[in-house]
Scaffold this active site. Structure first.
Site, short mmCIF file in Angstrom:
data_model
loop_
_atom_site.label_atom_id
_atom_site.label_comp_id
_atom_site.label_asym_id
_atom_site.label_seq_id
_atom_site.Cartn_x
_atom_site.Cartn_y
_atom_site.Cartn_z
N GLY A 1 -6.29 -10.59 8.34
CA GLY A 1 -6.16 -10.91 9.92
C GLY A 1 -5.31 -9.70 10.66
O GLY A 1 -5.19 -9.67 11.77
N THR B 1 4.69 -41.55 -12.16
CA THR B 1 4.77 -41.30 -10.90
C THR B 1 3.89 -41.35 -9.88
O THR B 1 4.02 -41.08 -8.84
CB THR B 1 4.94 -39.56 -11.34
OG1 THR B 1 3.88 -38.85 -11.96
CG2 THR B 1 6.38 -39.21 -12.16
N MET C 1 -4.41 -5.64 11.35
CA MET C 1 -5.27 -4.45 11.89
C MET C 1 -5.55 -3.89 10.36
O MET C 1 -4.75 -3.65 9.58
CB MET C 1 -4.63 -3.53 12.57
CG MET C 1 -5.47 -2.57 13.35
SD MET C 1 -4.78 -1.18 13.72
CE MET C 1 -4.78 -0.33 12.25
N LYS D 1 0.85 -1.14 -0.03
CA LYS D 1 0.09 -0.14 -0.10
C LYS D 1 0.77 1.26 0.00
O LYS D 1 0.72 2.25 -0.91
CB LYS D 1 -0.81 0.05 1.20
CG LYS D 1 -2.01 0.96 1.07
CD LYS D 1 -2.98 0.84 2.41
CE LYS D 1 -3.85 -0.58 2.32
NZ LYS D 1 -4.14 -0.90 3.71
N TYR E 1 8.74 -35.10 -22.91
CA TYR E 1 7.20 -34.70 -23.04
C TYR E 1 6.70 -34.88 -21.74
O TYR E 1 7.06 -35.76 -20.75
CB TYR E 1 6.61 -35.71 -24.20
CG TYR E 1 6.48 -37.07 -23.86
CD1 TYR E 1 5.48 -37.49 -23.18
CD2 TYR E 1 7.45 -37.92 -24.56
CE1 TYR E 1 5.29 -38.96 -22.73
CE2 TYR E 1 7.41 -39.32 -24.05
CZ TYR E 1 6.11 -39.76 -23.40
OH TYR E 1 6.04 -41.12 -23.17
N ARG F 1 -3.34 2.93 8.59
CA ARG F 1 -3.54 1.44 8.19
C ARG F 1 -2.35 0.68 8.09
O ARG F 1 -1.13 1.05 7.89
CB ARG F 1 -3.81 1.52 6.59
CG ARG F 1 -5.35 2.11 6.28
CD ARG F 1 -5.63 2.21 4.83
NE ARG F 1 -6.98 2.38 4.55
CZ ARG F 1 -7.67 3.38 3.88
NH1 ARG F 1 -7.01 4.16 3.57
NH2 ARG F 1 -8.89 3.11 3.53
N HIS G 1 -10.79 -46.55 -8.23
CA HIS G 1 -11.59 -46.74 -9.56
C HIS G 1 -12.31 -45.71 -10.04
O HIS G 1 -12.43 -45.21 -11.16
CB HIS G 1 -12.18 -48.04 -9.39
CG HIS G 1 -13.23 -48.31 -10.71
ND1 HIS G 1 -14.07 -48.19 -10.84
CD2 HIS G 1 -12.71 -48.97 -11.56
CE1 HIS G 1 -14.69 -48.66 -12.16
NE2 HIS G 1 -13.83 -49.18 -12.83
N CYS H 1 4.01 -40.01 -17.64
CA CYS H 1 2.31 -39.96 -17.80
C CYS H 1 1.82 -40.34 -16.56
O CYS H 1 0.60 -40.76 -16.57
CB CYS H 1 2.17 -41.12 -18.70
SG CYS H 1 2.84 -42.91 -18.16
N SER I 1 8.58 -43.82 -19.88
CA SER I 1 7.72 -42.92 -19.17
C SER I 1 7.44 -43.11 -17.90
O SER I 1 7.37 -44.32 -17.39
CB SER I 1 6.45 -43.38 -20.04
OG SER I 1 5.36 -42.49 -19.87
N ARG J 1 -3.58 -1.22 -6.45
CA ARG J 1 -2.93 -2.52 -6.47
C ARG J 1 -3.24 -3.35 -7.73
O ARG J 1 -4.43 -3.12 -8.57
CB ARG J 1 -2.89 -3.40 -5.00
CG ARG J 1 -4.52 -3.61 -4.96
CD ARG J 1 -4.71 -4.20 -3.79
NE ARG J 1 -6.49 -4.57 -3.31
CZ ARG J 1 -6.76 -5.12 -2.28
NH1 ARG J 1 -5.92 -5.10 -1.36
NH2 ARG J 1 -8.11 -4.97 -2.20
#
Lengths: 882, 882
Positions: free
Chosen positions: A103, A770, A105, A25, A854, A94, A459, A834, A767, A343
Site C-alpha cells: 500500500g 475452554t 509508494m 530495506k 498438559y 523507494r 455437529h 481439552c 481439565s 531480506r
C-alpha cells in the site's frame, strides 16, 4: 540528530539493527555495504521524519542541507552530477518501513532525468533507445505515485493507453519493438498527460523531482490500504517509513546486463542452492510486471558465469551473516553484480522446517533457534492435503473453516447415498443444511462435509474435526434444495453429482475439481519435533474418540488422550437404537435394559482404545450432550424410529418435543444426566473398568482417568465420583483385578472456576473445557455467533475470535483463578485443557504460563501443540536442559 | 453435670434461655414457674442425654438417682406417691426439643396408674369412671408410642377397634355414654391387646412405665419423619430432645374442670384480646382429637369466670415477659388454672404486622425489634389476593409458581378470545402451550396465565410478573388440545369455558372456583414500612416497563426505576408491526424508516414514565431480546404477517428461519444488536432524550439513566456509550435544553464481572442482571432447568434454587469481585441489582453486605425488599441513627 544515513564504497552510517530508523530495506542496504557486498551507493532518510512530517506538514529545515551533502557524496563516488546534462546522476527512490507493508509508494526509477539530460544520456551511452525508455518510465512512475495519475473509474491508465496506442500505430507487438524515436515521441505524449492531469509541466529540475518523491513516500504512509494493513497486523502508526535514495544501476543496457530476484534456498522445498529468476537486458520492474517471461536463475550461470558466481558468493555471505534464508534483488550492469535488496525470505512450511533443521545441522543456528523459526500454526499445512496454490479457482461462496484440509468430491445431499457411493469408492462431499447424528454414516463415507447452517461447534464441525476430515460449516449463502437435488448459491445452481472442492482451512467452497497437494511429513519434520519435545514442559495429549483417532494421534506424538467423548461412540450403527430405546424408556427397568445392550459395545471401544494407548493415560468423559441430540427430528425419521421401537409415532414425537430445549447448551446435559439417571454413569463406569481389567489382563498398561463433565457445584462431582468409585470396586471384585485410575472433572462453567477450591478437594484432576467456558463466560453461543462475531472482529470490537484464541483477559482470568485456588486446596492437582484452544499456539503459551500440566487437542493439531509448547518453554526461558 | 431440672412451687432449676438443654417446652415451663405462674410441678431430663443415649444405647447410671430424687420432690410437693395404691402420683411424659418438630413422640398421660392404683384412684376420687377412663387412655397411649402398637396395613388400630366394638355392644354413641364398668372391662381388653402385640403384660410398675417412656421419647428423635423434617429445615441432628415429666392435672374431673388452648392475641388479625377454644370436663387430647367440638374461649368467661380472669392475667404476664404473642395450653382442675405450655404463637402476615406495630406502640418492644419480627417473604401474602385457606380444593396439577397471587377465571385457549371476553368483563384464564408476543393482548385481558411449557423466565412468566399478574408456568402434565378446545390433565379433561383457579404462589392449578381473599394494606403496614425506610441503607427501586407499573411501584415505596425494559413496549398494538418491518428490512434505509415509526411511540412511553417518576431516577435498558422473539412462529401468523407487510410468505419464513438461534440466551441480543444495528440504539436514545426534554419542559424533574445490556467486553460499552452521548447532544442542541443523565451497563455475564475494572472506566453505573448472570455462571438455562433442578433441590445437590436465592458462593463471588475491582477503578461508581433476586430477602442481605447502592425488583416485591434492606441494616449493626 542525524536524519540522513549514507552508504557507499564499503562504508555505511547505518546497520541492520537500525530498522526502526532506516526501515528494513535501508538497514539491510547499509549492512550489505558494511559487509563489502557490491551495493550501489545511496542514502536513507530517517523514518523518524515521516510522522513529524505528516503531523506538521513540513520537513525540518536542516534536512535540505543533509540531503544535499548526501547527494554530493554520491556525485563524488560516481563521478556523475545530479542534473548534469551529459553525465547525469540518476537515482531510484523507494519507501521502506520497519515491516514490509503493502500500500505504500513503491519505486521511482531513473529520477534525475529531464529533457536535457535524457538527450545527454543518449549521447553519452550511445543508446538513445535506453535513454528515452528510461525517461518515459520516470515520467510514468512519477506521474503515478507523486501526482496520482491513475485510470479513471472503469477506464485505462492514461500512460498505458498512450503506450498501447503507439504500439498499435507502429504495429509493434512488444515494447522492445518500438524504436528510439518512438520512445522519444512517447516521452512527449507522457509529458502532455502530466500537464493535462496536473495543470503543470513535468518537473525538469532533478531537485524538484527528488523532493516531490520524498514527500510522496512519506505521504504514502497514510494511504487507506497501508493504514488498514497496519491495523490488521498490529503495526504501530507512529513508526513511519524511511526513504531510500540509491544510485541507478542498469540491467537494461545490453546483453551483459540482467536483473533478477533470488532466494538463497528453495522457498518451496527448502533445498540448498540458489533459486530464482532473471531477465537479461531488463529493468527490475519488467520482472515484476510480467511483461516478459523471466528465466530460471540457473540459466544465468550459462549467460553470465562470473556474475552468477559472484551472486552465489554474495548469497553465501548473506546467509551466514543473517543466519537465515535471504530473498534478494540484484542487477548486473555490464557484467558487474549489484545487490539492490536483501531480506529474510518467505517460505512454505515444508521449506521452513527443512531450512531450520539444515541450518541447525550446519551449526549456523542452534536447535532452539531452529524451533523458534517455525510458526506452529504454519505446520498445520504440512498435516493436511492442500489446494494446489497454482490453480485458478471458481469460488462459489465461503463458509466457516470448520475443519482444516482440502477435499474434492461430487455433491451428495443425503447420508445414505453418500455412504453407498463412498462404499463404491466414489469421492463425495456430503452437503446438508445441517447434520445430525443420523448423518454420521454418511459423514464417515464422505471426503468432506459442507453445511449451510451451524457454527464452529456444530455437529458437523465437531465430528469432522474429530475425524480429521475437511469441513466447511455455516456457508449461509447456500440453499439446500432437497426436492430439486441441488444447491442454490448466490444465483448459481449446483446439482447433485457435480464436482466441488472444499478448503476447510479457509472456508472456501469451489466449483469443480482443484488438484490437491498431499501432506508429507519429512524426516526433518520428525527431527524438529523431537527437539521440541526436548525443551517443552507441557505434555501434549489428544482428543480422540476412536481407536483410529487414537492411533493417528499417537503417530503425531500424543502422550495420552485428554478427551475421549463417549457420546460419539453412541452414534454408530445399531448403538443409536439402543440409545434411543434408553431415552424412550419410561422407567428405570427399561433404561437399564437398554443400557445393558450398550455396555458390551462401549466396553469393546474402551478395550481397543486402551490397547492403542498402551502405557499412556486415557481420559474418558462421561456422557455429555443432551439426550435430544440422539433423537431424530424429521417426520420421516420419527416415523421409522417409532416403527423400529414399537411405539406410536405420536408418543415418540411427544418425547422429542418434551426433550427439546430452549437453550440446549445450558440444558439437561453433562453430569446433570448422570445425576438424574445414575444408571447411565454406572453403565459407563462399568464399561470403562471392565475394559481396563480386560486390557490389563492382556498385558496392556492401562491408565484410565474418568472425567465428569459440566460440573457447576462440587456436590455434583462428589456424587458422580462416589458412583464411579463404587462401580470400580464392584468390577475389581468381580474380575479379581485392580487397576489404578483417577476421577476428575471438566472446568467448563464459570461457577466451577470460581469454586475450584471446593472442587479440587474432590477432583483428582481438572481439565479446562475452554469451548464451553468461553461460551458461558462471554454469554456467547458458538453456533449463533456467526451473525455478529465476524462484524465484531472486522470492526475491532474484539481483537480475536475467542473460540480460536483463548480470551486471556476474561476466560483466562477465570482459569488462572481456578488454577490458583485449585492448587492451593490440592497442591498436586493435575491440570490440563481439552477445549479446542489446546491446539492454538497462543493459548498453549497461556497454558504453559499458568502452570498447567498438559494440553489436549485434535490429533492433527498435536504437532502444532508440541511446537507451541516448546516455544512457550523457550520464550519464558524456563526450558529444561537440552 | 446436671441432667434433671425440676420445677415446682414457684422455683425452677431451668430458665427460658436454656432451650438447648430443656427443649422449648421444658424451658418455658421452668420460666413460667419462676414467674409465679401456676404450673403443675415436674422435671425435665436434659436433651444432652438424647444423642449419647442413641449412640451408646444406654443412659448414664447417675440418671436413675437424679430422676428418683426429682420424683421424690414431686411426691413431697403433691403429697402423693408414685405407685401408691390409693393416692398415686400420676404424670405426663412429653418430648420437647429446641425447635418444635413433628414426628417425635408426643404425649403419654396418666403415667403411674396400674391395676391397683386405678382401683385406689376410683375409691379416693369417688369417680371410678374417671379412674378407669384415665387408665385405659394410659394403656392406649403407652401401647402406641412405647410399644408401637399401630393399625396393621389397611386395618384399624386395635385399641380403637376394641373401643368401637364395646360402644356398639353397649349401644353407646359417644365415649361418655359408656359406664365406669364398661371402661373397667375396656382396660382388660386393652391389656390383652398389649399382651398379644408384645408377648408381655402391660407394665404394672410405674418406674418401668416411666423408664419405658423416657427411652421411647429419646428414640423418637430418630423416626424417619423427624429426621426428614430436620434435614429440610436445617436443624442439626445432634441437638436431641428433652423429656418432660409433669404431674397430671385433670380437666376431666367434672363441670368445674376444663382444658383449652389460647393465643394471647388473634393470630389471624392481630387484634388485642385472648383468642382460643376450650372444652369443659375434658382432657387436652380431646381438643386435639376433635371428638368433641370445642367452644370459643370467650364462653369460658361465663362458665368459669375466676379461671378465665386468672388466664387473662397470666397471659398478660406472659406477653409482657416474653414480649411477644403467646400460644398457651391450659387446664382448669376443679376451678384452679394450670398452665401446661407456652410458646411464641404462629400468626398470619397481617397479624404479625399488627402485633409488631401494636407492641412497639405499647413500648413492649422497640421499632427495630418490630421490624425484626416480620419475615420479609411473609408479607408477600399481604400484597396479592390469596386462596381462602378454609376451602377444600380439587387439585388438577401443579406447575411452576411463576408469578404470585391467585386468580379465578374460565379457561380460554387463545389470546383473541381472551381479549374479547376480558373486554366484555368476563374473568378468563389464558391457557397456552407457551406464550409468545402475539399473546400479549390476551395476557393483558386475562386474570391469570397458565402455560404447559416454559420456565420461570419464559415469556409468560416474565410478562406476568411484570404486570403483577398471577401465572403458573410449565405445568407439564397439561396437554393443550386446540382442536378439541380442551385441556387434558392426568386423564381428566377441562373444556374451554370451565372454571379454573390458579395459585401463582404455589403453582397449584385447581378445578373450579375457589373464593379469594383480597389483599389489604393496613395503616400498621404503612407505619412498619416507614420504620424500615428509616433504618435501611440500600435504596429500593423497581423493575417497571409501563407508567401503570411505575405508578403501582411508587405507591409501594419504590425510589426509582432500576430496570425499564424497552422491548416490552414493542409488543403492544401496531408497534409490533413496525418492529417486524424493521427486522425484515433488507437495508439501513428500510430499518430507519421502520424505526421512525417506533420513535414517537417510545418517546410517549418515556414521557409518561418520567412524569410518573418525577424526581426519581429512571434506568432505561436498551433493546435486549433477540430479534426473532418479535417474529411470529406459527404458519397462520406468518401468513397473516406476510400479507400485512407485503412480502412473500416464503421470504418471511426464511427470515424467521435464519434468525432462529440454537441458544437464543447466548445469541444475537443485548448490545450485540445495538452494535450491529446502531440505528436501533440511536432511535432509542433519541426517544429517551426527547422525552426527557419534553417532560423537563413541563416542569418534571427527570433523572434518566441509560443502560446498555449484555456487555461482555468494555469496547462494546465504549461504542454504545459514544452513540448514546452523541445522540443526547444532538437532541439537546435541537431542543435547546439539557438534562443530566448517566450511561451505565448491566453486569450480567461472567466476563463483564471479571473485567469490571475496565468496564468501570466507561460505565457510570453497574446494574447486576443476576438472572442472566446466574444462567451463564451455572451454565443453566432457566427455561430448561425444570427437567432436573427440582430433583437437584429435593436430593440436596443444591441447597436452594439459584434463580430464587442468589448463589452467593458462585455467582456472588463474581459479583463481589466486580464490585471490588469496579469501585477500585471508579470509587464513586453507583452499583445496583435488577435481577429478580433484587426482591429476595437473602439476596438483599448479600447486596447490602457487598456495599451496593440499590436493589430493584418487581413492584409487588418493593415492600419486601424495603423490609429486607432494613433487616440487613439491623443485622449488621450498621443502621443509621433513628
Amino acid at each position: 540528530m542525524q536524519d540522513v544515513y549514507s552508504f557507499a564504497d564499503g562504508k555505511a552510517d547505518g546497520r541492520a539493527d537500525m530498522k526502526e530508523i532506516l526501515g528494513g530495506k535501508g538497514a539491510n542496504l547499509a549492512e550489505m555495504t558494511n559487509l563489502g557486498i557490491p551495493v550501489p551507493p545511496g542514502f536513507t532518510i530517517s523514518a523518524r521524519l515521516c510522522v513529524t512530517y505528516l503531523r506538521q506538514g513540513e520537513l525540518p529545515g536542516t534536512l535540505r542541507t543533509e540531503v544535499e551533502r548526501a547527494v554530493e557524496r554520491l556525485e563524488q563516488t560516481t563521478g556523475r552530477r545530479f542534473g548534469d546534462p551529459t553525465v547525469p546522476l540518476l537515482v531510484s527512490v523507494r519507501s521502506g518501513a520497519k515491516f514490509s507493508m503493502p500500500g505504500m509508494m513503491d519505486t521511482i526509477l531513473n529520477l534525475g532525468l529531464n529533457d536535457e539530460s535524457a538527450a545527454g544520456l543518449a549521447q553519452a551511452t550511445g543508446n538513445s533507445r535506453f535513454a528515452y525508455d528510461s525517461y518515459r518510465r520516470l515520467i510514468q512512475m512519477y506521474g503515478d505515485v507523486v501526482f496520482g495519475i491513475k485510470a479513471a473509474d472503469g477506464g485505462e491508465d492514461p500512460f498505458d493507453a498512450a503506450l498501447a496506442a503507439l504500439k498499435e500505430a507502429r504495429g509493434a507487438a512488444r515494447d522492445v519493438d518500438l524504436a528510439a524515436e518512438d520512445l522519444r515521441g512517447l516521452v512527449e505524449t507522457y509529458k502532455d498527460v502530466v500537464v493535462r492531469a496536473t495543470g503543470k509541466p513535468f518537473p525538469q529540475d532533478p531537485w524538484d523531482q527528488l523532493w516531490g518523491a520524498v514527500h510522496a513516500v512519506f505521504k504514502s504512509w497514510q494511504t487507506k490500504r497501508a493504514v488498514d494493513y497496519r491495523r490488521v497486523n498490529g503495526i504501530p502508526d507512529d513508526l513511519g517509513t524511511a526513504v531510500n535514495v540509491v544510485v541507478m544501476v542498469y540491467g537494461n543496457m545490453g546483453e551483459d546486463c540482467a536483473t533478477g530476484v533470488a532466494f538463497t534456498r528453495n522457498p518451496s522445498t527448502g533445498e540448498l542452492g540458489l533459486y530464482g529468476e532473471f531477465l537479461v537486458n531488463a529493468q527490475g520492474e519488467d520482472v515484476v510486471a510480467g511483461t516478459r517471461d523471466p528465466e530460471p536463475l540457473a540459466e544465468l550461470k550459462q549467460h553470465l558465469p562470473a556474475a552468477y558466481a559472484e551472486l552465489e558468493r554474495v548469497c553465501g555471505v548473506l546467509e551466514r551473516h543473517f543466519r537465515d534464508m535471504q530473498d534478494v534483488e540484484f542487477t548486473v550492469e555490464r557484467g558487474q553484480l549489484y545487490m539492490l535488496q536483501t531480506r529474510t525470505g518467505k517460505r512454505t512450511a515444508q521449506a521452513a522446517v527443512r531450512i531450520a533443521v539444515d541450518m541447525a545441522d550446519g551449526g549456523l543456528i542452534d536447535r532452539r533457534e531452529a524451533l523458534r523459526r517455525i510458526e506452529p500454526d504454519h505446520i498445520n499445512h504440512l498435516l493436511h492435503p492442500t489446494l494446489d496454490p497454482d490453480c485458478e479457482v471458481d469460488l462459489l461462496t465461503t463458509g466457516l473453516p470448520a475443519s482444516p484440509g482440502a477435499a474434492v468430491g461430487t455433491v451428495v445431499l443425503d447420508a445414505d447415498k453418500a455412504e453407498a457411493m463412498g462404499r463404491a469408492g466414489e469421492k463425495v462431499i456430503l452437503v446438508r443444511r445441517e447434520t445430525s447424528p443420523d448423518d454420521f454414516h454418511g459423514m464417515v463415507a464422505a471426503q468432506a462435509i459442507l453445511t449451510a447452517r451451524g457454527g464452529m461447534t456444530s455437529h458437523a464441525a465437531v465430528v469432522a474435526r474429530g475425524m480429521g476430515k475437511c469441513c466447511v460449516a455455516g456457508a449461509k449463502d447456500i440453499l439446500v434444495d432437497e426436492a430439486e437435488r441441488a444447491l442454490h448459491v448466490n444465483g448459481r445452481t449446483v446439482r447433485e453429482g457435480e464436482w466441488l472442492t472444499l478448503d476447510g482451512s479457509t472456508g472456501r467452497v469451489i466449483l469443480g475439481k482443484v488438484p490437491l497437494v498431499p501432506p508429507g511429513l519429512s524426516d526433518e519434520f520428525a527431527r524438529l519435533m523431537s527437539w521440541a519435545d526436548e525443551v517443552r514442559m507441557l505434555r501434549v495429549r489428544t482428543n480422540a474418540d476412536t481407536p483410529e483417532d487414537a492411533e493417528r494421534a499417537r503417530k503425531f506424538g500424543a502422550e495420552g488422550i485428554g478427551l475421549c467423548r463417549t457420546e460419539h461412540m453412541f452414534f454408530e450403527g445399531d448403538r443409536i437404537d439402543a440409545v434411543r430405546e434408553m431415552i424412550l424408556a419410561t422407567d428405570l427397568e427399561g433404561r437399564r435394559r437398554a443400557l445393558l445392550k450398550l455396555l458390551p459395545m462401549q466396553r469393546q471401544d474402551f478395550v481397543e482404545i486402551f490397547r492403542t494407548m498402551d502405557g499412556l493415560p486415557v481420559t474418558i468423559r462421561l456422557l455429555d450432550p443432551p439426550l435430544h441430540e440422539f433423537l431424530p427430528r424429521r417426520d420421516e425419521e420419527i416415523r421409522e424410529l417409532a416403527e423400529t421401537l414399537g411405539v406410536t409415532e405420536e408418543r415418540l414425537r411427544h418425547t422429542v418435543d418434551v426433550l427439546t430445549e430452549a437453550n440446549p447448551m445450558l440444558g439437561h446435559r453433562g453430569c446433570r444426566l448422570g445425576i438424574t439417571f445414575p444408571e447411565i454413569t454406572e453403565m459407563q463406569a462399568q464399561a470403562i473398568f471392565e475394559a481396563a481389567c480386560q486390557a490389563a489382563a492382556e498385558g496392556v498398561e492401562v491408565v484410565p482417568e474418568v472425567m465428569v463433565p459440566l460440573v457447576a457445584h462440587v456436590e455434583e462431582l462428589r456424587r458422580q465420583t462416589a458412583l464411579v468409585r463404587a462401580t470400580a470396586e464392584r468390577v475389581f471384585a468381580e474380575r479379581k483385578r485392580r487397576v489404578e485410575y483417577l476421577v476428575g472433572t471438566m472446568i467448563e462453567l464459570p461457577r466451577a472456576a470460581v469454586t475450584a477450591d471446593q472442587i479440587a478437594e474432590v477432583a483428582e484432576f481438572f481439565s479446562f473445557g475452554t469451548n464451553d467456558l468461553t461460551q458461558t463466560t462471554f454469554g456467547l453461543s458458538r453456533d449463533d455467533a456467526g451473525r455478529f462475531l465476524p462484524q465484531y472482529l472486522e470492526s475491532g470490537v474484539l481483537e480475536a475470535d475467542p473460540f480460536q484464541t483463548l480470551d486471556q483477559e476474561g476466560v483466562g482470568k477465570l482459569m488462572e483463578l481456578a488454577v490458583h485456588i485449585g492448587r492451593k486446596a490440592s497442591p498436586r492437582l493435575k491440570i490440563g485443557i481439552c477445549g479446542e484452544h489446546g491446539g492454538d499456539p497462543k493459548s498453549v503459551h497461556f497454558c504453559h504460563r499458568t502452570g498447567m500440566n498438559y494440553v489436549s487437542c485434535s490429533p492433527f493439531r498435536v504437532p502444532i501443540a508440541r511446537l507451541a509448547a516448546a516455544h512457550a518453554a523457550i520464550g519464558l526461558g524456563k526450558e529444561k536442559d537440552v
